[in-house]
Design a protein around this motif. Structure first.
Motif, PDB file in Angstrom:
ATOM      1  N   GLY A  61       0.810  -1.212   0.000  1.00 23.53           N
ATOM      2  CA  GLY A  61       0.000   0.000   0.000  1.00 23.53           C
ATOM      3  C   GLY A  61       0.845   1.264   0.000  1.00 23.53           C
ATOM      4  O   GLY A  61       0.575   2.210  -0.754  1.00 23.53           O
ATOM      5  N   THR A  62       1.879   1.294   0.823  1.00 25.16           N
ATOM      6  CA  THR A  62       2.757   2.465   0.865  1.00 25.16           C
ATOM      7  C   THR A  62       3.477   2.678  -0.454  1.00 25.16           C
ATOM      8  O   THR A  62       3.610   3.808  -0.947  1.00 25.16           O
ATOM      9  N   LEU A  63       3.935   1.575  -1.057  1.00 25.86           N
ATOM     10  CA  LEU A  63       4.610   1.672  -2.349  1.00 25.86           C
ATOM     11  C   LEU A  63       3.665   2.170  -3.434  1.00 25.86           C
ATOM     12  O   LEU A  63       4.060   2.943  -4.314  1.00 25.86           O
ATOM     13  N   SER A  64       2.403   1.754  -3.383  1.00 30.29           N
ATOM     14  CA  SER A  64       1.426   2.217  -4.369  1.00 30.29           C
ATOM     15  C   SER A  64       1.170   3.711  -4.225  1.00 30.29           C
ATOM     16  O   SER A  64       1.036   4.427  -5.225  1.00 30.29           O
ATOM     17  N   ILE A  65       1.082   4.202  -2.986  1.00 32.26           N
ATOM     18  CA  ILE A  65       0.886   5.644  -2.779  1.00 32.26           C
ATOM     19  C   ILE A  65       2.078   6.434  -3.308  1.00 32.26           C
ATOM     20  O   ILE A  65       1.921   7.487  -3.943  1.00 32.26           O
ATOM     21  N   LEU A  66       3.287   5.910  -3.079  1.00 28.70           N
ATOM     22  CA  LEU A  66       4.496   6.581  -3.559  1.00 28.70           C
ATOM     23  C   LEU A  66       4.538   6.623  -5.082  1.00 28.70           C
ATOM     24  O   LEU A  66       4.735   7.682  -5.689  1.00 28.70           O
ATOM     25  N   ILE A  67       4.343   5.473  -5.715  1.00 31.56           N
ATOM     26  CA  ILE A  67       4.436   5.406  -7.180  1.00 31.56           C
ATOM     27  C   ILE A  67       3.278   6.155  -7.827  1.00 31.56           C
ATOM     28  O   ILE A  67       3.436   6.830  -8.857  1.00 31.56           O
ATOM     29  N   GLY A  68       2.069   6.055  -7.229  1.00 27.36           N
ATOM     30  CA  GLY A  68       0.930   6.770  -7.780  1.00 27.36           C
ATOM     31  C   GLY A  68       1.113   8.276  -7.769  1.00 27.36           C
ATOM     32  O   GLY A  68       0.718   8.974  -8.712  1.00 27.36           O
ATOM     33  N   GLY A  69       1.728   8.793  -6.707  1.00 30.30           N
ATOM     34  CA  GLY A  69       1.987  10.226  -6.650  1.00 30.30           C
ATOM     35  C   GLY A  69       3.160  10.662  -7.497  1.00 30.30           C
ATOM     36  O   GLY A  69       3.108  11.679  -8.193  1.00 30.30           O
ATOM     37  N   TRP A  70       4.216   9.874  -7.457  1.00 28.06           N
ATOM     38  CA  TRP A  70       5.434  10.224  -8.186  1.00 28.06           C
ATOM     39  C   TRP A  70       5.225  10.108  -9.698  1.00 28.06           C
ATOM     40  O   TRP A  70       5.684  10.941 -10.478  1.00 28.06           O
ATOM     41  N   GLY A  71       4.507   9.053 -10.118  1.00 27.93           N
ATOM     42  CA  GLY A  71       4.327   8.846 -11.550  1.00 27.93           C
ATOM     43  C   GLY A  71       3.386   9.842 -12.189  1.00 27.93           C
ATOM     44  O   GLY A  71       3.484  10.110 -13.391  1.00 27.93           O
TER      45      GLY A  71
END
Length: 343
Positions: free
Chosen positions: A157-167
């Motif tokens: 979940g944390t990785l998805s929030i990071l990639i979703g925002g960064w991408g």
């Protein structure tokens, strides 16, 4: 598309999802997911364009790989425990099932297919993939005994929030931007799934309620890029204002609807003594807030007294969906329901 073929495809998509949501047997759930996948591939590839063919191929291969991993996990669980019940998964099978369902949904780190598939699809198909197609995998994830794999869920979940925002920061295509937005919202859902499944279910329902009128308005204005969205004010100020509010709602700003599930998830994390995780998620959500606010600025930059030289009236589609008119107020101002949700 011929009416008979469209009816069969629609029936297959609906029946596949209903088969998954109403079944406890792993093979029946797998069969429902396969029916759902086979039905939506022609919808993605219906455009006579190379991008749509490429998107359909990527979607099929990714979903087939996820289905194979899910079937292997189910067979392994039946071999070790003698049960095909999804609520009876052991630790090993659960560790394999969670990545398979994450690949089905498009959550990180198996998110690589989602932006490309959405970019090669129509806006209506994009809406279908980001909302309806996520119901079946999220239902299976909801039914699993996630307490045994909470670390995997929190990390994913944390990785998805990071990639979703960064991408999404550097995207100029609205469909790709909304793909990364979907990944970020899935991150919030997956994080909450391991500690409070009911709040996770509320989060994904609210996201679907917000994204449906947003995509319908993009379809009505034929907006596909950040450049074309700036001309919306010329022919429909009401639509532009609503799009702005929906973007701010998806960003999670109070008192709009998107703030409700994020507040409940952060409260649940703090209650379970995961304050550092809650702080990290709140900080990572600022990445998503960046491109939401950028799009909001572009939508409002052409409002009076600024004049726009291009009217672009040929882009206007006069018929608006009734679902858009019904879901928009719910997607914006149901913050008044928060006290009832907390009780």
């Amino acid at each position: 598309m011929p009416p008979l073929a469209l009816s069969m495809i629609t029936l297959g998509i609906i029946m596949g999802t209903l088969m998954v949501t109403s079944s406890n047997h792993l093979l029946t759930a797998w069969l429902g997911l396969e029916l759902n996948m086979i039905s939506i591939v022609p919808v993605i590839a219906k455009q006579k364009h190379l991008r749509s063919t490429e998107a359909a191929t990527k979607y099929f291969l990714t979903q087939a790989a996820a289905s194979a991993l899910m079937l292997f996990s189910s067979t392994l669980n039946a071999w070790q425990t003698g049960s095909w019940d999804i609520t009876q998964l052991n630790e090993t099978s659960s560790s394999l099932m969670i990545p398979a369902l994450a690949m089905k949904m498009g959550a990180a780190p198996a998110h690589f297919w989602l932006p490309e598939v959405l970019q090669g699809s129509t806006i209506t198909t994009t809406l279908l993939i980001t909302t309806w197609q996520k119901i079946a995998p999220i239902t299976l994830l909801y039914m699993m005994p996630n307490h045994t794999q909470s670390n995997i869920m929190l990390l994913m979940g944390t990785l998805s929030i990071l990639i979703g925002g960064w991408g999404g920061i550097n995207q100029t295509q609205l469909r790709k931007m909304m793909a990364y937005s979907s990944i970020a919202h899935l991150g919030w859902t997956i994080t909450a799934m391991s500690i409070s499944p009911n709040i996770a279910l509320l989060n994904i329902v609210i996201y679907m309620t917000m994204s449906t009128p947003f995509f319908l308005m993009l379809e009505s204005t034929s907006s596909k890029t950040l450049q074309t969205v700036t001309t919306c004010w010329s022919h429909s100020p009401t639509t532009t204002t609503t799009l702005t509010l929906l973007l701010l709602s998806m960003a999670g700003l109070p008192p709009l609807t998107g703030f409700t599930p994020k507040l409940l998830i952060l409260d649940s994390l703090v209650t379970h003594k995961l304050t550092s995780m809650a702080t990290m998620m709140a900080l990572l959500s600022l990445l998503s807030l960046t491109f939401y606010l950028r799009t909001t600025f572009l939508l409002t930059s052409t409002a009076p007294p600024t004049t726009n030289q291009s009217m672009m009236l040929w882009r206007l589609k006069p018929h608006h969906s009734q679902a858009m008119a019904t879901l928009t107020p719910i997607a914006l101002f149901n913050i008044t329901m928060l006290p009832a949700m907390l009780m």
